[in-house]
Design a protein around this motif. Structure first.
Motif, PDB file in Angstrom:
ATOM      1  N   GLY A   1     -14.762  -0.873   1.094  1.00 23.97           N
ATOM      2  CA  GLY A   1     -13.354  -0.855   1.488  1.00 23.97           C
ATOM      3  C   GLY A   1     -12.381  -0.718   0.338  1.00 23.97           C
ATOM      4  N   TRP A   2     -12.881  -0.822  -0.897  1.00 27.98           N
ATOM      5  CA  TRP A   2     -12.013  -0.647  -2.064  1.00 27.98           C
ATOM      6  C   TRP A   2     -12.207   0.755  -2.642  1.00 27.98           C
ATOM      7  CZ3 TRP A   2      -8.431  -4.223  -3.359  1.00 27.98           C
ATOM      8  CH2 TRP A   2      -8.599  -5.519  -2.882  1.00 27.98           C
ATOM      9  N   PRO A   3     -11.128   1.431  -3.032  1.00 26.45           N
ATOM     10  CA  PRO A   3     -11.258   2.763  -3.645  1.00 26.45           C
ATOM     11  C   PRO A   3     -11.726   2.658  -5.092  1.00 26.45           C
ATOM     12  CG  PRO A   3      -8.947   2.136  -3.553  1.00 26.45           C
ATOM     13  CD  PRO A   3      -9.709   1.052  -2.843  1.00 26.45           C
ATOM     14  N   LEU A   4     -12.978   2.249  -5.251  1.00 28.45           N
ATOM     15  CA  LEU A   4     -13.582   2.079  -6.566  1.00 28.45           C
ATOM     16  C   LEU A   4     -14.936   2.780  -6.588  1.00 28.45           C
ATOM     17  CD1 LEU A   4     -12.819  -1.729  -7.090  1.00 28.45           C
ATOM     18  CD2 LEU A   4     -11.924   0.123  -8.514  1.00 28.45           C
TER      19      LEU A   4
ATOM     20  N   LYS B   1       0.853  -1.191   0.000  1.00 27.96           N
ATOM     21  CA  LYS B   1       0.000   0.000   0.000  1.00 27.96           C
ATOM     22  C   LYS B   1       0.885   1.236   0.000  1.00 27.96           C
ATOM     23  CE  LYS B   1      -3.941  -2.180   2.323  1.00 27.96           C
ATOM     24  NZ  LYS B   1      -4.914  -2.106   3.450  1.00 27.96           N
ATOM     25  N   ILE B   2       0.631   2.106  -0.959  1.00 32.15           N
ATOM     26  CA  ILE B   2       1.450   3.299  -1.151  1.00 32.15           C
ATOM     27  C   ILE B   2       0.750   4.504  -0.532  1.00 32.15           C
ATOM     28  CG2 ILE B   2       2.672   4.722  -2.826  1.00 32.15           C
ATOM     29  CD1 ILE B   2       3.467   1.732  -2.823  1.00 32.15           C
ATOM     30  N   SER B   3       1.453   5.242   0.281  1.00 35.91           N
ATOM     31  CA  SER B   3       0.875   6.431   0.906  1.00 35.91           C
ATOM     32  C   SER B   3       0.650   7.527  -0.137  1.00 35.91           C
ATOM     33  CB  SER B   3       1.804   6.949   2.010  1.00 35.91           C
ATOM     34  OG  SER B   3       1.337   8.194   2.508  1.00 35.91           O
ATOM     35  N   THR B   4      -0.452   8.229   0.006  1.00 35.86           N
ATOM     36  CA  THR B   4      -0.750   9.346  -0.909  1.00 35.86           C
ATOM     37  C   THR B   4      -0.574  10.692  -0.210  1.00 35.86           C
ATOM     38  OG1 THR B   4      -3.101   9.269  -0.321  1.00 35.86           O
ATOM     39  CG2 THR B   4      -2.404   7.944  -2.216  1.00 35.86           C
ATOM     40  N   ALA B   5       0.125  10.681   0.930  1.00 32.93           N
ATOM     41  CA  ALA B   5       0.270  11.900   1.737  1.00 32.93           C
ATOM     42  C   ALA B   5       0.864  13.064   0.927  1.00 32.93           C
ATOM     43  CB  ALA B   5       1.133  11.617   2.962  1.00 32.93           C
TER      44      ALA B   5
ATOM     45  N   THR C   1      -5.300  -1.389 -11.783  1.00 31.27           N
ATOM     46  CA  THR C   1      -5.366  -0.764 -13.114  1.00 31.27           C
ATOM     47  C   THR C   1      -5.454   0.746 -12.984  1.00 31.27           C
ATOM     48  OG1 THR C   1      -6.486  -2.718 -14.006  1.00 31.27           O
ATOM     49  CG2 THR C   1      -6.645  -0.689 -15.281  1.00 31.27           C
ATOM     50  N   GLN C   2      -6.284   1.197 -12.044  1.00 30.85           N
ATOM     51  CA  GLN C   2      -6.376   2.636 -11.788  1.00 30.85           C
ATOM     52  C   GLN C   2      -5.042   3.170 -11.272  1.00 30.85           C
ATOM     53  OE1 GLN C   2      -9.439   4.792 -12.117  1.00 30.85           O
ATOM     54  NE2 GLN C   2      -7.620   6.081 -12.222  1.00 30.85           N
ATOM     55  N   ALA C   3      -4.338   2.350 -10.473  1.00 28.63           N
ATOM     56  CA  ALA C   3      -3.043   2.767  -9.925  1.00 28.63           C
ATOM     57  C   ALA C   3      -2.007   2.963 -11.034  1.00 28.63           C
ATOM     58  CB  ALA C   3      -2.551   1.734  -8.915  1.00 28.63           C
ATOM     59  N   VAL C   4      -2.048   2.107 -12.056  1.00 32.43           N
ATOM     60  CA  VAL C   4      -1.116   2.261 -13.182  1.00 32.43           C
ATOM     61  C   VAL C   4      -1.345   3.614 -13.856  1.00 32.43           C
ATOM     62  CG1 VAL C   4      -0.486   1.405 -15.469  1.00 32.43           C
ATOM     63  CG2 VAL C   4      -0.862  -0.208 -13.606  1.00 32.43           C
ATOM     64  N   VAL C   5      -2.610   3.945 -14.076  1.00 31.05           N
ATOM     65  CA  VAL C   5      -2.943   5.191 -14.781  1.00 31.05           C
ATOM     66  C   VAL C   5      -2.677   6.419 -13.923  1.00 31.05           C
ATOM     67  CG1 VAL C   5      -4.822   6.503 -15.853  1.00 31.05           C
ATOM     68  CG2 VAL C   5      -4.650   4.033 -16.234  1.00 31.05           C
ATOM     69  N   SER C   6      -3.055   6.359 -12.655  1.00 35.71           N
ATOM     70  CA  SER C   6      -3.029   7.556 -11.807  1.00 35.71           C
ATOM     71  C   SER C   6      -1.811   7.670 -10.903  1.00 35.71           C
ATOM     72  CB  SER C   6      -4.294   7.598 -10.941  1.00 35.71           C
ATOM     73  OG  SER C   6      -5.446   7.565 -11.728  1.00 35.71           O
ATOM     74  N   TRP C   7      -0.999   6.615 -10.827  1.00 35.25           N
ATOM     75  CA  TRP C   7       0.192   6.669  -9.963  1.00 35.25           C
ATOM     76  C   TRP C   7       1.470   6.314 -10.726  1.00 35.25           C
ATOM     77  CZ3 TRP C   7       3.150   2.404  -7.758  1.00 35.25           C
ATOM     78  CH2 TRP C   7       4.120   2.846  -6.843  1.00 35.25           C
TER      79      TRP C   7
ATOM     80  N   ALA D   1      -3.635  11.769  -6.303  1.00 37.02           N
ATOM     81  CA  ALA D   1      -3.887  10.353  -6.015  1.00 37.02           C
ATOM     82  C   ALA D   1      -4.783  10.195  -4.794  1.00 37.02           C
ATOM     83  CB  ALA D   1      -2.569   9.621  -5.811  1.00 37.02           C
ATOM     84  N   ALA D   2      -4.618  11.081  -3.815  1.00 37.74           N
ATOM     85  CA  ALA D   2      -5.425  11.008  -2.595  1.00 37.74           C
ATOM     86  C   ALA D   2      -6.905  11.196  -2.892  1.00 37.74           C
ATOM     87  CB  ALA D   2      -4.945  12.048  -1.593  1.00 37.74           C
ATOM     88  N   ARG D   3      -7.215  12.037  -3.884  1.00 42.27           N
ATOM     89  CA  ARG D   3      -8.623  12.251  -4.248  1.00 42.27           C
ATOM     90  C   ARG D   3      -9.237  10.982  -4.840  1.00 42.27           C
ATOM     91  NH1 ARG D   3      -6.748  17.373  -6.084  1.00 42.27           N
ATOM     92  NH2 ARG D   3      -6.625  16.578  -8.226  1.00 42.27           N
ATOM     93  N   ILE D   4      -8.423  10.169  -5.478  1.00 43.18           N
ATOM     94  CA  ILE D   4      -8.917   8.948  -6.125  1.00 43.18           C
ATOM     95  C   ILE D   4      -8.914   7.765  -5.167  1.00 43.18           C
ATOM     96  CG2 ILE D   4      -8.508   7.296  -7.995  1.00 43.18           C
ATOM     97  CD1 ILE D   4      -7.168   9.603  -9.546  1.00 43.18           C
ATOM     98  N   PHE D   5      -7.813   7.611  -4.410  1.00 43.77           N
ATOM     99  CA  PHE D   5      -7.621   6.390  -3.617  1.00 43.77           C
ATOM    100  C   PHE D   5      -7.819   6.577  -2.113  1.00 43.77           C
ATOM    101  CE2 PHE D   5      -4.916   6.005  -7.407  1.00 43.77           C
ATOM    102  CZ  PHE D   5      -5.334   4.786  -7.911  1.00 43.77           C
ATOM    103  N   GLY D   6      -7.797   7.805  -1.650  1.00 43.79           N
ATOM    104  CA  GLY D   6      -7.833   8.009  -0.210  1.00 43.79           C
ATOM    105  C   GLY D   6      -6.415   8.057   0.340  1.00 43.79           C
TER     106      GLY D   6
END
Length: 415
Positions: free
Chosen positions: A266-269, A84-88, A170-176, A93-98
């Protein structure tokens, strides 16, 4: 010069050669060329031209090795959250994944491969190689995304958790991953590599494509295990009475949708979008013309009782799912009911045996009565509601059912 290039190429440029070694050899050669330049013979431009195809081939070879490595990584991936990667420090990315980005092992490997690729490229980087570098990075990223799509389509034994991990990754590849790679290449080239930055925008719809595949795939599975319109028999000749209620098959279908809703927690979807897409896909199956006639071309048969059963079940589904039902889904639901009604009336037109249909208030009463008996806290569906068997429809919400203009052959769902 051509003869020297052949010798240099034979000893320096080969498939597994590290870019740093190539850069060192080129540096020594250029140093010797500079000596000739002081004597009035500048061969540097000719040397650059001579070795440009070799450098691009080296980059292509590196790309091929990366893709082979990543293909294996995707194939061997158990599709569980590996880190799990921090978005701090990443507001976008924080807006998408938390607070954190959950990623599977192959996404972590992709990020590692792209970082190593960039570190290798800095030894040989020059503006003339910009186009090939961009093309190779694009090929690596898009290659992994296409593999993710293939895995989702082909995997039939994966759990919901595994498939949802794949959707998030998949979203992580695009947005991170893509923004990180673009920033890394910016530093290497000393300028903005706009082609990679723009890739994030170009591929922003790709995660949604995988979500659509997820919905299509599970709509088929859910229908087959519960309310299978394709094989259902609507020719029963029972009497239509006030004791009728939605079928147990439709109840099971709603329970299955409820399970998907709980799995999404619980999933950022985009939970509501996925559930709406799932419901939409269920009706896409129903409205398919192939499901309205036999292989011999005979029209599907509906009895008076059967058409009431179908309309009642669909009415039940729409009322329970409420605001998750899109306008297009509601239109398809009406088309299904109206088509069944037309077939019933057409089959009985000559005999005059067509019976009067119940109105919308009759269906409303049957649905509401069933929901009350089953424990549905309508209209606050999904808020503390549980089925008497303790299977929750958590996550679904209710709302008024959209309606369309009624005509003489319209569905009783219409007003």
């Amino acid at each position: 010069m051509a003869e020297y290039a052949v010798i240099f190429r034979r000893h320096v440029f080969h498939e597994m050669q590290k870019f740093q070694v190539i850069a060192t050899c080129l540096s020594h050669t250029l140093a010797e060329v500079d000596i000739l330049g002081h004597a009035g013979l500048d061969l540097k431009f000719m040397l650059d031209q001579e070795f440009f195809p070799d450098l691009t081939n080296c980059i292509r070879s590196y790309e091929t090795r990366c893709l082979a490595l990543l293909t294996k990584a995707v194939a061997d991936d158990p599709l569980v959250v590996a880190s799990k990667i921090s978005t701090a420090a990443n507001e976008s990315a924080a807006r998408i994944f938390g607070a954190q980005i959950p990623i599977i092992a192959s996404v972590s490997k992709l990020d590692e491969v792209l970082t190593d690729f960039g570190n290798e490229l800095r030894h040989i980087v020059r503006d003339s190689l910009y186009g090939q570098v961009v093309a190779s990075v694009l090929a690596i990223i898009e290659g992994v995304l296409k593999q993710f799509l293939a895995v989702l389509r082909k995997t039939h034994s994966a759990s919901y958790a595994q498939e949802l991990a794949l959707l998030v990754s998949t979203q992580a590849v695009v947005s991170w991953v893509i923004p990180r790679s673009a920033t890394h290449l910016d530093r290497i080239f000393g300028r903005t590599v706009s082609d990679i930055h723009n890739l994030e925008q170009r591929l922003e719809a790709f995660p949604g494509s995988l979500q659509d595949v997820f919905c299509q795939k599970h709509a088929v599975a859910i229908a087959k295990s519960s309310f299978d319109f394709v094989t259902a028999d609507f020719t029963q000749e029972n009497a239509v009475t006030d004791a009728m209620k939605p079928s147990s098959q439709m109840e099971q279908l709603l329970l299955a949708i409820g399970r998907v809703a709980r799995e999404l927690d619980g999933w950022p979807l985009p939970k509501r979008n996925i559930l709406s897409g799932l419901i939409d896909c269920l009706f896409v199956q129903m409205i398919d013309p192939r499901n309205w006639e036999s292989t011999a071309g005979d029209k599907r048969q509906f009895s008076h009782y059967g058409v009431h059963c179908l309309v009642l079940d669909i009415h039940f589904l729409l009322r329970v799912c409420g605001s998750l039902v899109s306008k297009s889904t509601n239109n398809m639901a009406n088309r299904v009911c109206e088509k069944a009604l037309r077939l019933y009336f057409a089959a009985n037109a000559n005999s005059g045996g067509a019976k009067e249909m119940m109105n919308k208030s009759w269906y409303d009463a049957r649905v509401l009565d069933t929901m009350q008996k089953l424990g549905f806290a309508f209209p606050d569906f999904g808020k503390g509601f549980e089925h008497r068997s303790q299977q929750s429809f958590e996550g679904l919400s209710a709302g008024s059912v959209p309606s369309s203009k009624r005509n003489t052959m319209s569905s009783p769902l219409s007003e």
